[in-house]
Every structure is written in structure tokens, then in C-alpha cells.
Motif scaffolding. Sequence first.
Motif, mmCIF file in Angstrom:
data_model
loop_
_atom_site.group_PDB
_atom_site.id
_atom_site.type_symbol
_atom_site.label_atom_id
_atom_site.label_comp_id
_atom_site.label_asym_id
_atom_site.label_seq_id
_atom_site.Cartn_x
_atom_site.Cartn_y
_atom_site.Cartn_z
ATOM 1 N N LEU A 1 22.851 22.532 47.069
ATOM 2 C CA LEU A 1 23.620 21.604 46.222
ATOM 3 C C LEU A 1 23.991 22.202 44.861
ATOM 4 O O LEU A 1 24.486 21.484 43.984
ATOM 5 C CB LEU A 1 22.821 20.307 46.002
ATOM 6 C CG LEU A 1 22.515 19.493 47.260
ATOM 7 C CD1 LEU A 1 21.716 18.252 46.908
ATOM 8 C CD2 LEU A 1 23.805 19.101 47.979
ATOM 9 N N LEU A 2 23.762 23.502 44.710
ATOM 10 C CA LEU A 2 24.103 24.133 43.425
ATOM 11 C C LEU A 2 25.562 23.873 43.062
ATOM 12 O O LEU A 2 26.435 23.945 43.933
ATOM 13 C CB LEU A 2 23.909 25.646 43.506
ATOM 14 C CG LEU A 2 22.539 26.203 43.180
ATOM 15 C CD1 LEU A 2 22.595 27.721 43.226
ATOM 16 C CD2 LEU A 2 22.080 25.718 41.819
ATOM 17 N N GLY A 3 25.813 23.624 41.785
ATOM 18 C CA GLY A 3 27.175 23.334 41.340
ATOM 19 C C GLY A 3 27.476 21.840 41.380
ATOM 20 O O GLY A 3 28.382 21.372 40.706
ATOM 21 N N ALA B 1 23.664 20.496 34.215
ATOM 22 C CA ALA B 1 23.170 20.805 32.865
ATOM 23 C C ALA B 1 21.957 21.738 32.951
ATOM 24 O O ALA B 1 21.717 22.540 32.044
ATOM 25 C CB ALA B 1 22.792 19.517 32.143
ATOM 26 N N ILE B 2 21.220 21.639 34.058
ATOM 27 C CA ILE B 2 20.033 22.500 34.227
ATOM 28 C C ILE B 2 20.379 23.743 35.042
ATOM 29 O O ILE B 2 20.005 24.861 34.690
ATOM 30 C CB ILE B 2 18.896 21.722 34.937
ATOM 31 C CG1 ILE B 2 18.440 20.550 34.080
ATOM 32 C CG2 ILE B 2 17.717 22.655 35.267
ATOM 33 C CD1 ILE B 2 17.422 19.647 34.755
ATOM 34 N N TYR B 3 21.117 23.552 36.134
ATOM 35 C CA TYR B 3 21.305 24.652 37.085
ATOM 36 C C TYR B 3 22.659 25.351 36.984
ATOM 37 O O TYR B 3 22.877 26.350 37.676
ATOM 38 C CB TYR B 3 21.082 24.140 38.519
ATOM 39 C CG TYR B 3 19.674 23.641 38.738
ATOM 40 C CD1 TYR B 3 18.588 24.492 38.571
ATOM 41 C CD2 TYR B 3 19.426 22.313 39.088
ATOM 42 C CE1 TYR B 3 17.288 24.034 38.745
ATOM 43 C CE2 TYR B 3 18.125 21.852 39.273
ATOM 44 C CZ TYR B 3 17.067 22.712 39.097
ATOM 45 O OH TYR B 3 15.784 22.275 39.267
ATOM 46 N N GLY B 4 23.553 24.842 36.146
ATOM 47 C CA GLY B 4 24.848 25.496 35.962
ATOM 48 C C GLY B 4 25.893 25.021 36.954
ATOM 49 O O GLY B 4 25.630 24.176 37.807
ATOM 50 N N LEU C 1 26.862 32.264 43.910
ATOM 51 C CA LEU C 1 25.616 33.005 43.676
ATOM 52 C C LEU C 1 25.494 34.164 44.683
ATOM 53 O O LEU C 1 25.168 35.301 44.297
ATOM 54 C CB LEU C 1 24.448 32.026 43.818
ATOM 55 C CG LEU C 1 23.045 32.559 43.682
ATOM 56 C CD1 LEU C 1 22.835 33.174 42.316
ATOM 57 C CD2 LEU C 1 22.039 31.436 43.901
ATOM 58 N N GLU C 2 25.787 33.858 45.936
ATOM 59 C CA GLU C 2 25.707 34.902 46.975
ATOM 60 C C GLU C 2 26.697 36.034 46.666
ATOM 61 O O GLU C 2 26.342 37.221 46.756
ATOM 62 C CB GLU C 2 26.005 34.288 48.350
ATOM 63 C CG GLU C 2 26.000 35.335 49.444
ATOM 64 C CD GLU C 2 26.161 34.756 50.842
ATOM 65 O OE1 GLU C 2 26.108 33.520 51.022
ATOM 66 O OE2 GLU C 2 26.347 35.570 51.767
ATOM 67 N N GLY D 1 19.777 31.426 34.640
ATOM 68 C CA GLY D 1 20.830 30.979 35.546
ATOM 69 C C GLY D 1 21.059 32.011 36.644
ATOM 70 O O GLY D 1 20.111 32.633 37.141
ATOM 71 N N VAL D 2 22.330 32.202 37.010
ATOM 72 C CA VAL D 2 22.657 33.163 38.074
ATOM 73 C C VAL D 2 22.181 34.567 37.692
ATOM 74 O O VAL D 2 21.803 35.369 38.554
ATOM 75 C CB VAL D 2 24.181 33.122 38.352
ATOM 76 C CG1 VAL D 2 24.610 34.240 39.276
ATOM 77 C CG2 VAL D 2 24.561 31.768 38.941
#
Length: 151
Positions: free
Chosen positions: A16-18, A23-26, A33-34, A130-131
Motif C-alpha cells: 500500500l506504499l504511496g 506523511a510517514i512513508y512518503g 521503490l523496486e 524513506g526510499v
Amino acid sequence: MSGKALYVLNGPNLNLLGQRESAIYGEATLQDLETRCRAHAATLGLEIVFHQSNSEGELIGWVHEARDKASGIAINAGAYTHTSVALHDALRAVNLPSVEVHLSNVYKREAFRHTSFIAPVVNGVICGFGVDSYVLAISALSALISANKKG
Ligand code: DQA
């Protein structure tokens, strides 16, 4: 590219990234990311096997598979970091160069995130960038592999 691939393993909810708590995970998605991991690894002459699962058992299966197929492991076990004796045992058994990764600085967050069952069985921990945490972890793995240091 030479040698075995690096395994980059991602645990629950990272699909569920994005979309999740940006605010926490970007804002970057798991696909972003991959792509970033592959591009960075390529600059170091390394290949990536990249997986995500919400299932603890599937993550353990990939850690076992890494035993024969990988030169090192970067793992963001998500919330299983703070709960999983089984992942601890799997990483201990595999004994490869390995890095625990988190997007967020878990030490700035709730107390229950301050405990890691992964940290005692990896070479090191990178969190809070982050990433870039993953990029740093891949560089660290590259150095560990060159120095032949196990987890
Ligand atoms: C996380 C931190 C964990 O505490 C959390 O459960 C996650 C993501 C991180 O990358 O910051 O799912 O591993």
C-alpha cells in the motif's frame, strides 16, 4: 552482473506504499521503490530479486530460498519486525549478509516499534530515510559481500 542476486524482501502493508500514511512513508509506490532498488543495484553490478507479501510464512519461504540463491538479504519485515520469532529464526538459519530496513525512523514512533526481532540476526539496521533507506541498505550489502561478512 555477476554472482548471486540480492533478495529485497518486503512485509505486510508495504503493497500500500504511496496510498498509506504518506506523511510517514512518503509518496513512492512499491513499484517506484523496486525500480529505484534495481537501478541502484545495477550501478554496483548487482541484480535484485524483489518480493512483497502480507504473509509471514511466505516471507520465511523467501528467506529459506535465499540460502541457495542469494548473496545477501535486505528485509523490511514491516510490523513482523516487532513480533516475529519465526523470521528471527529463519534469518539466523540462513546466515547471509543481511540488513534490516525501514522507511520510517521507528525509534521516533510508538514504543512497540522500538523492539526488533530481526536486528539481533542481521549485520545492521537502516531506518528513517524513506526510499533512500533501501538504497543505503543495498550499498551496505554490496560492501558486506565484498568483505565476505555474514549476518
Ligand atoms: C516499517 C515500520 C514498521 O513499524 C511498520 O509496521 C511498517 C513499516 C517502515 O518501513 O517504516 O509496516 O517497517
